[in-house]
Design a protein around this motif. Structure first.
Motif, mmCIF file in Angstrom:
data_model
loop_
_atom_site.group_PDB
_atom_site.id
_atom_site.type_symbol
_atom_site.label_atom_id
_atom_site.label_comp_id
_atom_site.label_asym_id
_atom_site.label_seq_id
_atom_site.Cartn_x
_atom_site.Cartn_y
_atom_site.Cartn_z
ATOM 1 N N GLN A 459 0.888 -1.409 -0.047
ATOM 2 C CA GLN A 459 0.057 0.084 -0.023
ATOM 3 C C GLN A 459 0.834 1.219 0.077
ATOM 4 N N GLU A 460 1.830 1.224 0.925
ATOM 5 C CA GLU A 460 2.672 2.434 0.971
ATOM 6 C C GLU A 460 3.530 2.724 -0.093
ATOM 7 N N ALA A 461 3.615 1.730 -1.172
ATOM 8 C CA ALA A 461 4.369 1.804 -2.676
ATOM 9 C C ALA A 461 3.347 2.214 -3.608
ATOM 10 N N ILE A 462 2.148 2.162 -3.526
ATOM 11 C CA ILE A 462 1.302 2.438 -4.655
ATOM 12 C C ILE A 462 1.385 3.863 -5.142
ATOM 13 N N GLY A 463 1.752 3.978 -6.594
ATOM 14 C CA GLY A 463 1.545 5.335 -7.075
ATOM 15 C C GLY A 463 0.410 5.383 -8.237
ATOM 16 N N TRP A 464 0.964 5.456 -9.185
ATOM 17 C CA TRP A 464 -0.177 5.613 -10.528
ATOM 18 C C TRP A 464 -0.442 4.307 -11.141
ATOM 19 N N GLU A 465 -0.199 3.007 -10.596
ATOM 20 C CA GLU A 465 -0.130 1.770 -11.063
ATOM 21 C C GLU A 465 -1.795 1.422 -11.200
ATOM 22 N N LEU A 466 -1.890 0.767 -12.374
ATOM 23 C CA LEU A 466 -3.440 0.284 -12.712
ATOM 24 C C LEU A 466 -3.820 -0.736 -11.605
ATOM 25 N N PRO A 467 -4.998 -0.987 -11.463
ATOM 26 C CA PRO A 467 -5.499 -1.770 -10.418
ATOM 27 C C PRO A 467 -5.052 -3.269 -10.569
ATOM 28 N N ASN A 468 -4.968 -3.639 -9.587
ATOM 29 C CA ASN A 468 -4.467 -5.286 -9.307
ATOM 30 C C ASN A 468 -2.949 -5.520 -9.817
ATOM 31 N N ASN A 469 -2.000 -4.285 -10.024
ATOM 32 C CA ASN A 469 -0.767 -4.464 -10.065
ATOM 33 C C ASN A 469 0.100 -4.075 -8.899
#
Length: 732
Positions: A459-469
């Motif tokens: 969660q802390e690393a999520i940026g503008w990735e597409l869902p489920n990536n």
């Protein structure tokens, strides 16, 4: 017609033995081997000086208090036609009482032909002994009054005044007269006199003559106490009883006790060689200047006419003649018996001296420049063989291998501690995919992480990735956590390797240059400077090697990475499935399943599949049959990070040791020879005198030169003594 005993074979042999003993003493043999000798001890007022005068036929110095302050050796020879006396000073000890390398015998004055002159010459000789820094010749003309006014440098000395008397009426004999034992003086003076007496009496080849005044009880005599301490069995002590004429007529019991002692009936006072009783001239008779013959006649008359002495059957126990004759015979017998042992002792000392001498490095034979360059090249060659492991001493290689093994263990202890459960505490550490191994040493920086911890990292690393990536950065952050833990073990490893290198280098410096302290210090500094340079470069190289493990996290070992990732994913899935099926104890059953007494469900499934024709399957293969897990992405992250750890672990445990070996040891071995020779020649050539500088570098350590000189002198001394002993043995 009577036989002249001085012309007999015995007398000739006795003279030869006495001459040999005198020669050995002049060579300083007494400080090396236990030469047979006779020593006279006694307290003040015990009649010791009178005894010495009666035996030697000369007058010795007499003063109130302590008069004799150094040993006097008196040697009498009957092989002469007229009386004469010579005095020498035997200097074997320095001002502090330590043995000198070589005994020096100093003639003192002219030959004396007048007995009345001996006393003053003895005083002069003693003054010369007690003032060793003043030329001895300056005492030759001093009067007794002048001698008494001198403030002596030393209170006492172990150096000896040697008196050699040629007297046709004498019996061949040699003895030491020691300062009289005292009690009512300063404690230091009392201790010095006692120590001097103990030095002589403790020797097993010394006959102890202890003077005992019959006017006092024997138990009160300090000389007898000292003799018993040195000779408890009384095998080499002779009691000399003096002043029998001081016992009053009424002292009947006292006289009877003394007779029992003389006749050997006293159980309390028993000596192998017994006691002798002598009557010596009193002050009035000394004033009459009686001849030796007259003194002995009066003593014989006294013992023959005075009870109870006249009733003793063994008449040799009374008077000087029988006493001197028996002591002379005992001394000659002791010398004869001791000769074989003396030769053995000298041979042992000479062999030990040769061994110590041969152990010293020989004096420099090469040209100084050749010597310096040769030692530098030899050092470099040996160090290179240490580094390559080709030297017979494998210390460097073996200790480094042990340190690299510790490094490997420490890196293994940084493995991620992933536990695929929501409550990771419910599961023990999972340290391999077989459940067979648990780390015994884990880096304290490693944190236990469960499903929620991994989810949080994602969660802390999520940026503008597409869902489920799942963001790559999540895995990178987790990889960074164990990679940063590798810095400390690497630094510890390098520090320990440096310590081993320092020890090896110091040892080799000592071996190759230690003989020449100046060269050792100079070249040692050059070597250590080069070592420090290579240490700094190795530190930087290790840092770069660790930097390579930072981003990007990369490997071409994709097959191994993929295989490990699949194994860990399957292992994590099985752990979770058992948790759902069986509850909190699931992890424990997974870990110990290979050793479980019963058959696990997975084993049953594999057996059933094998019967159906699906062979060569393992428990991880069963994980593929499991339905999708709600925490699939977290499990995949765990598996991928754990797999990459193992790839990187296998890489780093080789890379760091090889980096250290090449950047430190091999670099030093390759550069050292050229660096040393360049620094050495540049420095030496820049000085004013190249030759002098080279000579200075290989100047021998002063202590070695002194040791060689001392051993050389000792060797010559022992050889001379041995030659004299062997010569006597062959001529006899």
């Amino acid at each position: 017609m009577g036989v002249d005993i001085s012309s007999t074979d015995y007398a000739s042999r006795r003279r030869e033995l006495m001459k040999m003993m005198a020669d050995l003493k002049s060579m300083g043999a007494e400080a090396l081997i236990d030469l047979p000798s006779v020593v006279v001890i006694g307290g003040q007022s015990a009649g010791k000086s009178s005894l010495v005068e009666a035996v030697s036929g000369i007058n010795v110095p007499r003063d109130s208090g302590t008069c004799t302050r150094c040993p006097m050796e008196c040697t009498m020879s009957s092989h002469a036609t007229s009386w004469s006396c010579t005095i020498t000073l035997r200097m074997s000890f320095d001002n502090n009482g330590r043995d000198m390398l070589k005994t020096v015998t100093v003639p003192f004055g002219r030959t004396i032909t007048n007995r009345s002159e001996v006393e003053v010459w003895l005083r002069r000789a003693q003054a010369a002994i007690l003032n060793p820094n003043v030329p001895s010749s300056s005492f030759h003309t001093k009067t007794i009054e002048e001698l008494r006014s001198i403030r002596n440098t030393l209170k006492f000395s172990r150096n000896v005044v040697c008196v050699s008397i040629e007297d046709p009426d004498a019996t061949d004999l040699s003895f030491y007269d020691l300062p009289g034992l005292i009690q009512n003086e300063e404690a230091e003076t009392v201790a010095l006199v006692k120590s001097l007496a103990e030095h002589y009496t403790k020797k097993e080849n010394t006959i102890i003559l202890t003077t005992i005044p019959m006017s006092d009880d024997m138990e009160n005599q300090q000389s007898m106490t000292l003799a018993r301490a040195a000779d408890p069995d009384g095998k080499r002590t002779i009691g000399v009883l003096t002043k029998p004429d001081t016992l009053g007529v009424g002292a009947i019991n006292q006289r009877r006790r003394w007779v029992d002692i003389i006749e050997g009936r006293s159980e309390d006072h028993t000596l192998r060689h017994g006691f002798y009783c002598v009557r010596l001239p009193d002050d009035a008779e000394r004033g009459q200047h009686l001849s030796r013959a007259e003194s002995q006649r009066r003593a014989a008359e006294y013992f023959d006419t005075t009870a109870p002495w006249s009733g003793v059957s063994d008449r040799r126990r009374f008077g000087i003649p029988g006493f001197v004759s028996d002591v002379s015979r005992l001394l000659i017998q002791l010398i004869e018996e001791a000769l074989p042992r003396l030769r053995e002792d000298i041979d042992k000392l000479l062999a030990q001296c040769n061994k110590e001498f041969d152990a010293l490095p020989p004096p420099l034979a090469n040209d100084p420049q050749i010597e310096v360059l040769g030692r530098v090249n030899a050092f470099c060659d040996v160090f290179k063989s240490f580094v390559n492991g080709s030297h017979e001493d494998k210390l460097l290689a073996q200790r480094n291998r042990a340190l690299y093994a510790i490094f490997k263990r420490d890196i293994r202890g940084t493995a991620p501690d992933f536990r695929p459960l929501e409550n990771p505490e419910d599961c023990p550490p999972l340290d391999d995919t077989e459940g067979k191994m648990t780390l015994t040493e884990r880096d304290p920086g490693v944190k236990m992480m469960g499903i929620y911890d991994i989810s949080k990292a994602i969660q802390e690393a999520i940026g503008w990735e597409l869902p489920n990536n799942v963001p790559y950065q999540a895995k990178a952050n987790l990889i960074a956590q164990f990679v940063k833990l590798w810095v400390a073990p690497s630094e510890r490893c390098l520090a320990s390797i440096n310590d081993v290198l320092d020890q090896v280098v110091d040892t080799l410096i000592s071996v190759h240059f230690g003989r020449f302290k100046v060269l050792e210090g100079y070249v040692g500094n050059l070597i250590r400077t080069q070592v420090d340079t290579c240490k700094a470069l190795a530190k930087e190289a290790v840092k770069k090697a660790l930097d390579l493990e930072a981003t990007p996290y990369y490997t071409q070992n994709t097959h191994y990475l993929q295989t490990l990732s699949e194994k860990w994913l399957a292992y994590y899935k099985i752990v979770r499935k058992r948790k759902l099926d069986r509850g909190p104890t699931v992890c424990e059953s997974v870990v110990i399943s290979p050793y479980h007494r019963g058959e696990s469900p997975e084993s049953k499934a594999l057996r059933a599949l094998a019967e159906a024709g699906y062979t060569s399957l393992s428990i991880p293969d069963l994980a593929r049959l499991l339905p999708p897990d709600s925490r699939e992405k977290e499990l995949i992250v765990m598996a991928d990070v754990r797999a990459y750890y193992h790839v990187a672990y296998k890489r780093i445990i080789d890379h760091i040791p090889l980096t250290i070996e090449h950047a430190l040891h091999h670099a030093l071995a390759e550069q050292l020879s050229q660096s040393l020779l360049t620094s050495l020649l540049t420095d030496v050539a820049s000085g004013p005198n190249f030759s002098e500088r080279m000579n200075e570098l290989v100047s021998e350590d002063a202590s070695i030169a002194q040791r060689r000189a001392a051993l050389s002198t000792r060797k010559q001394r022992l050889s001379d003594i041995r030659r004299r002993l062997v010569t006597f043995g062959s001529s006899a």
